[in-house]
Design a protein around this motif. Structure first.
Motif, PDB file in Angstrom:
ATOM      1  N   VAL A 136      69.982  81.211  44.725  1.00 56.46           N
ATOM      2  CA  VAL A 136      69.871  82.392  45.589  1.00 56.46           C
ATOM      3  C   VAL A 136      69.868  83.662  44.748  1.00 56.46           C
ATOM      4  CG1 VAL A 136      70.974  83.677  47.460  1.00 56.46           C
ATOM      5  CG2 VAL A 136      70.961  81.172  47.513  1.00 56.46           C
ATOM      6  N   GLN A 137      70.625  83.643  43.650  1.00 55.49           N
ATOM      7  CA  GLN A 137      70.710  84.808  42.775  1.00 55.49           C
ATOM      8  C   GLN A 137      69.569  84.855  41.755  1.00 55.49           C
ATOM      9  OE1 GLN A 137      73.057  87.032  43.492  1.00 55.49           O
ATOM     10  NE2 GLN A 137      73.773  85.655  45.118  1.00 55.49           N
ATOM     11  N   LYS A 138      69.066  83.684  41.357  1.00 58.29           N
ATOM     12  CA  LYS A 138      68.015  83.618  40.340  1.00 58.29           C
ATOM     13  C   LYS A 138      66.872  82.719  40.806  1.00 58.29           C
ATOM     14  CE  LYS A 138      71.403  84.138  36.598  1.00 58.29           C
ATOM     15  NZ  LYS A 138      71.985  83.516  35.372  1.00 58.29           N
ATOM     16  N   PRO A 139      66.180  83.114  41.860  1.00 62.20           N
ATOM     17  CA  PRO A 139      65.126  82.230  42.403  1.00 62.20           C
ATOM     18  C   PRO A 139      64.020  81.930  41.410  1.00 62.20           C
ATOM     19  CG  PRO A 139      64.988  84.437  43.345  1.00 62.20           C
ATOM     20  CD  PRO A 139      66.284  84.370  42.603  1.00 62.20           C
ATOM     21  N   GLU A 140      63.686  82.908  40.561  1.00 63.82           N
ATOM     22  CA  GLU A 140      62.593  82.701  39.611  1.00 63.82           C
ATOM     23  C   GLU A 140      62.890  81.568  38.640  1.00 63.82           C
ATOM     24  OE1 GLU A 140      65.525  85.421  37.696  1.00 63.82           O
ATOM     25  OE2 GLU A 140      64.699  85.198  39.709  1.00 63.82           O
ATOM     26  N   LYS A 141      64.162  81.386  38.294  1.00 69.93           N
ATOM     27  CA  LYS A 141      64.574  80.311  37.390  1.00 69.93           C
ATOM     28  C   LYS A 141      64.271  78.950  38.010  1.00 69.93           C
ATOM     29  CE  LYS A 141      68.782  78.469  35.186  1.00 69.93           C
ATOM     30  NZ  LYS A 141      70.220  78.724  34.914  1.00 69.93           N
ATOM     31  N   TYR A 142      64.483  78.826  39.301  1.00 70.89           N
ATOM     32  CA  TYR A 142      64.292  77.552  39.991  1.00 70.89           C
ATOM     33  C   TYR A 142      62.828  77.275  40.296  1.00 70.89           C
ATOM     34  CZ  TYR A 142      69.224  76.852  40.016  1.00 70.89           C
ATOM     35  OH  TYR A 142      70.509  76.619  39.590  1.00 70.89           O
ATOM     36  N   TRP A 143      62.080  78.308  40.638  1.00 71.77           N
ATOM     37  CA  TRP A 143      60.648  78.106  40.847  1.00 71.77           C
ATOM     38  C   TRP A 143      59.959  77.667  39.553  1.00 71.77           C
ATOM     39  CZ3 TRP A 143      58.436  77.185  45.155  1.00 71.77           C
ATOM     40  CH2 TRP A 143      58.944  77.712  46.350  1.00 71.77           C
ATOM     41  N   ASP A 144      60.330  78.292  38.455  1.00 74.92           N
ATOM     42  CA  ASP A 144      59.692  77.951  37.187  1.00 74.92           C
ATOM     43  C   ASP A 144      60.081  76.548  36.730  1.00 74.92           C
ATOM     44  OD1 ASP A 144      58.222  78.510  34.687  1.00 74.92           O
ATOM     45  OD2 ASP A 144      60.209  78.485  33.800  1.00 74.92           O
ATOM     46  N   ASN A 145      61.369  76.252  36.726  1.00 78.83           N
ATOM     47  CA  ASN A 145      61.815  74.970  36.189  1.00 78.83           C
ATOM     48  C   ASN A 145      61.483  73.809  37.118  1.00 78.83           C
ATOM     49  OD1 ASN A 145      63.492  73.809  33.867  1.00 78.83           O
ATOM     50  ND2 ASN A 145      64.448  72.874  35.658  1.00 78.83           N
ATOM     51  N   ASN A 146      61.761  73.963  38.396  1.00 82.19           N
ATOM     52  CA  ASN A 146      61.647  72.836  39.318  1.00 82.19           C
ATOM     53  C   ASN A 146      60.236  72.645  39.860  1.00 82.19           C
ATOM     54  OD1 ASN A 146      64.362  72.868  38.850  1.00 82.19           O
ATOM     55  ND2 ASN A 146      64.980  73.227  40.969  1.00 82.19           N
ATOM     56  N   ALA A 147      59.611  73.721  40.315  1.00 81.36           N
ATOM     57  CA  ALA A 147      58.273  73.594  40.892  1.00 81.36           C
ATOM     58  C   ALA A 147      57.195  73.566  39.805  1.00 81.36           C
ATOM     59  CB  ALA A 147      58.024  74.736  41.877  1.00 81.36           C
ATOM     60  N   VAL A 148      57.184  74.570  38.940  1.00 82.90           N
ATOM     61  CA  VAL A 148      56.175  74.600  37.874  1.00 82.90           C
ATOM     62  C   VAL A 148      56.360  73.412  36.932  1.00 82.90           C
ATOM     63  CG1 VAL A 148      55.257  75.920  35.935  1.00 82.90           C
ATOM     64  CG2 VAL A 148      55.918  77.100  38.037  1.00 82.90           C
ATOM     65  N   GLY A 149      57.631  73.071  36.642  1.00 79.42           N
ATOM     66  CA  GLY A 149      57.882  71.914  35.783  1.00 79.42           C
ATOM     67  C   GLY A 149      57.286  70.637  36.339  1.00 79.42           C
ATOM     68  N   THR A 150      57.369  70.447  37.648  1.00 82.39           N
ATOM     69  CA  THR A 150      56.784  69.257  38.262  1.00 82.39           C
ATOM     70  C   THR A 150      55.264  69.276  38.155  1.00 82.39           C
ATOM     71  OG1 THR A 150      58.645  69.044  39.788  1.00 82.39           O
ATOM     72  CG2 THR A 150      56.610  67.898  40.387  1.00 82.39           C
ATOM     73  N   LEU A 151      54.660  70.451  38.306  1.00 79.81           N
ATOM     74  CA  LEU A 151      53.210  70.553  38.137  1.00 79.81           C
ATOM     75  C   LEU A 151      52.801  70.166  36.712  1.00 79.81           C
ATOM     76  CD1 LEU A 151      52.388  73.862  40.070  1.00 79.81           C
ATOM     77  CD2 LEU A 151      52.139  71.492  40.866  1.00 79.81           C
ATOM     78  N   LYS A 152      53.625  70.555  35.730  1.00 76.45           N
ATOM     79  CA  LYS A 152      53.334  70.185  34.339  1.00 76.45           C
ATOM     80  C   LYS A 152      53.426  68.667  34.149  1.00 76.45           C
ATOM     81  CE  LYS A 152      52.796  74.380  32.716  1.00 76.45           C
ATOM     82  NZ  LYS A 152      51.466  74.850  32.204  1.00 76.45           N
ATOM     83  N   VAL A 153      54.398  68.044  34.825  1.00 71.30           N
ATOM     84  CA  VAL A 153      54.512  66.584  34.770  1.00 71.30           C
ATOM     85  C   VAL A 153      53.252  65.949  35.346  1.00 71.30           C
ATOM     86  CG1 VAL A 153      55.745  64.582  35.697  1.00 71.30           C
ATOM     87  CG2 VAL A 153      57.031  66.536  34.805  1.00 71.30           C
ATOM     88  N   LEU A 154      52.795  66.442  36.489  1.00 70.53           N
ATOM     89  CA  LEU A 154      51.601  65.875  37.121  1.00 70.53           C
ATOM     90  C   LEU A 154      50.367  66.084  36.250  1.00 70.53           C
ATOM     91  CD1 LEU A 154      52.193  66.896  40.847  1.00 70.53           C
ATOM     92  CD2 LEU A 154      52.529  64.646  39.795  1.00 70.53           C
ATOM     93  N   ASP A 155      50.253  67.245  35.613  1.00 70.01           N
ATOM     94  CA  ASP A 155      49.122  67.488  34.712  1.00 70.01           C
ATOM     95  C   ASP A 155      49.106  66.474  33.570  1.00 70.01           C
ATOM     96  OD1 ASP A 155      48.321  69.678  36.191  1.00 70.01           O
ATOM     97  OD2 ASP A 155      49.214  71.161  34.843  1.00 70.01           O
ATOM     98  N   ALA A 156      50.282  66.252  32.975  1.00 70.85           N
ATOM     99  CA  ALA A 156      50.359  65.326  31.847  1.00 70.85           C
ATOM    100  C   ALA A 156      50.079  63.894  32.285  1.00 70.85           C
ATOM    101  CB  ALA A 156      51.735  65.423  31.201  1.00 70.85           C
ATOM    102  N   MET A 157      50.581  63.521  33.449  1.00 69.55           N
ATOM    103  CA  MET A 157      50.330  62.173  33.962  1.00 69.55           C
ATOM    104  C   MET A 157      48.839  61.956  34.233  1.00 69.55           C
ATOM    105  SD  MET A 157      53.564  61.558  36.543  1.00 69.55           S
ATOM    106  CE  MET A 157      53.048  59.859  36.889  1.00 69.55           C
ATOM    107  N   ARG A 158      48.188  62.964  34.790  1.00 69.64           N
ATOM    108  CA  ARG A 158      46.761  62.861  35.069  1.00 69.64           C
ATOM    109  C   ARG A 158      45.977  62.724  33.771  1.00 69.64           C
ATOM    110  NH1 ARG A 158      45.813  67.762  36.749  1.00 69.64           N
ATOM    111  NH2 ARG A 158      47.309  67.461  38.447  1.00 69.64           N
ATOM    112  N   ALA A 159      46.341  63.508  32.775  1.00 72.48           N
ATOM    113  CA  ALA A 159      45.633  63.465  31.492  1.00 72.48           C
ATOM    114  C   ALA A 159      45.807  62.123  30.790  1.00 72.48           C
ATOM    115  CB  ALA A 159      46.138  64.599  30.592  1.00 72.48           C
ATOM    116  N   ALA A 160      47.005  61.532  30.930  1.00 73.89           N
ATOM    117  CA  ALA A 160      47.289  60.262  30.250  1.00 73.89           C
ATOM    118  C   ALA A 160      46.896  59.047  31.078  1.00 73.89           C
ATOM    119  CB  ALA A 160      48.776  60.186  29.912  1.00 73.89           C
TER     120      ALA A 160
END
Length: 328
Positions: free
Chosen positions: A87-111
């Motif tokens: 609640v105090q640091k929403p940007e930290k959670y959007w970057d790590n949790n949401a963007v991080g998952t997108l990075k996982v999906l990108d890597a999985m697709r590439a591999a």
């Protein structure tokens, strides 16, 4: 022969954390080849079980180099989990949790890696209309932590439809206890700072804290404090292996995991007192933003489709295992 019955190569992101390290140990015990990717921002390298390969790095930058086509699947735990902080640091959670998952999906697709088990959360339901909560319940995430996890769930659904991903999201309720391994060692919870009720209460019992703060005593519950469903970490870990065994084709499935029994914060404090024999002084504090009054799981779908059967459903058992781990 199902996917989980053979020795397969798996990547565990966040495998130096509480749940990730327990699942890593169970995967190793089942004969799998496991690599852990963790930046140690909240995890502990010594928690990574021996036998697993360890790579220190952040998912955002490192997963593309680590995840190669010879991997058979990914178990994704790398996330920040403190709802209040989100609640105090929403940007930290959007970057790590949401963007991080997108990075996982990108890597999985590439591999070309097409199997994923995702660590989601029951917090996405917010204040539910019905209890126990089924997977069909309306989602009302009450904080950026839950919203970031729900966004990741939606990303998995899109990846399954668009690119043939086979994914399972496991929505946990409150996880507790410690894994007792055959060699006598234990793997348990040790967040720093600690934000979860049972380990904080145990720290009070151990003399490491003066008192236990309970946030809010005016909820619409029998004793006015929050009610939560607690699941033993060993039972939770077992569900991940069962989920791996059901990945035979594209699709995204969601399962709630809990004991189906709710305990109030006051009841938890009482059980900790009973198990440890130490007094647990309690101080009432104001409600925290975004805290639902009651979260209790319906795990019928997981039991029916995964064959999941929790073995440690007594709260005292979870507290006792966590207490034994803390004293070690």
């Amino acid at each position: 022969m199902t996917f989980v019955e053979v020795g397969v190569k798996l990547l565990v992101t966040g495998g130096a954390g509480y749940i990730g390290s327990v699942v890593t140990a169970l995967l190793l015990d089942a004969g799998h080849d496991v690599t852990v990717l963790d930046d140690l921002s909240t995890g502990h390298q010594e928690a990574v079980p021996s036998g697993a390969a360890f790579v220190r790095g952040r998912v955002h930058e490192a997963i593309g180099d680590v995840l190669t086509p010879d991997f058979d699947g990914v178990l994704h735990f790398a996330a920040f989990i403190a709802a209040g902080e989100s609640v105090q640091k929403p940007e930290k959670y959007w970057d790590n949790n949401a963007v991080g998952t997108l990075k996982v999906l990108d890597a999985m697709r590439a591999a070309g890696v097409r199997r994923l088990v995702f660590s989601s959360t029951a917090n996405v339901y917010g204040d539910p209309d019905e209890v126990p909560i089924p997977e069909t319940a309306a989602v009302r995430p009450p904080n950026p932590y839950a919203t970031s996890k729900l966004a990741a769930d939606h990303a998995l659904t899109g990846e399954a439809i668009g690119h043939g991903l086979s994914a399972v999201s496991l929505r946990y309720f409150n996880v507790a206890g410690a894994l007792r391994r055959e060699d006598g060692s234990m793997i348990g919870e040790r967040h720093d700072p600690e934000t979860h009720l049972i380990p904080i209460a145990l720290q009070v019992a151990a003399g490491r804290r003066e008192k236990l703060q309970i946030f809010g005593d005016d909820y619409d519950t029998p004793d006015g404090t929050n009610i939560r469903d607690y699941i033993h970490v060993a039972d939770l870990g077992a569900a991940h292996l069962l989920a791996l065994g059901t990945m035979d084709g594209p699709g995204h499935r969601i399962y709630n995991l809990g004991s189906g029994t709710g305990f109030s914060n006051r009841q938890v404090a009482d059980v900790v007192h009973e198990v440890t024999g130490h007094p647990i002084p309690v101080e009432m504090a104001p409600r925290r933003p975004g805290d639902p009054a009651q979260l209790v799981a319906s795990s019928d779908k997981a039991k029916r489709e995964l064959g999941w059967r929790p073995q440690h459903v007594e709260l005292a058992t979870m507290v006792r295992d966590a207490w034994d781990f803390l004293r070690r």
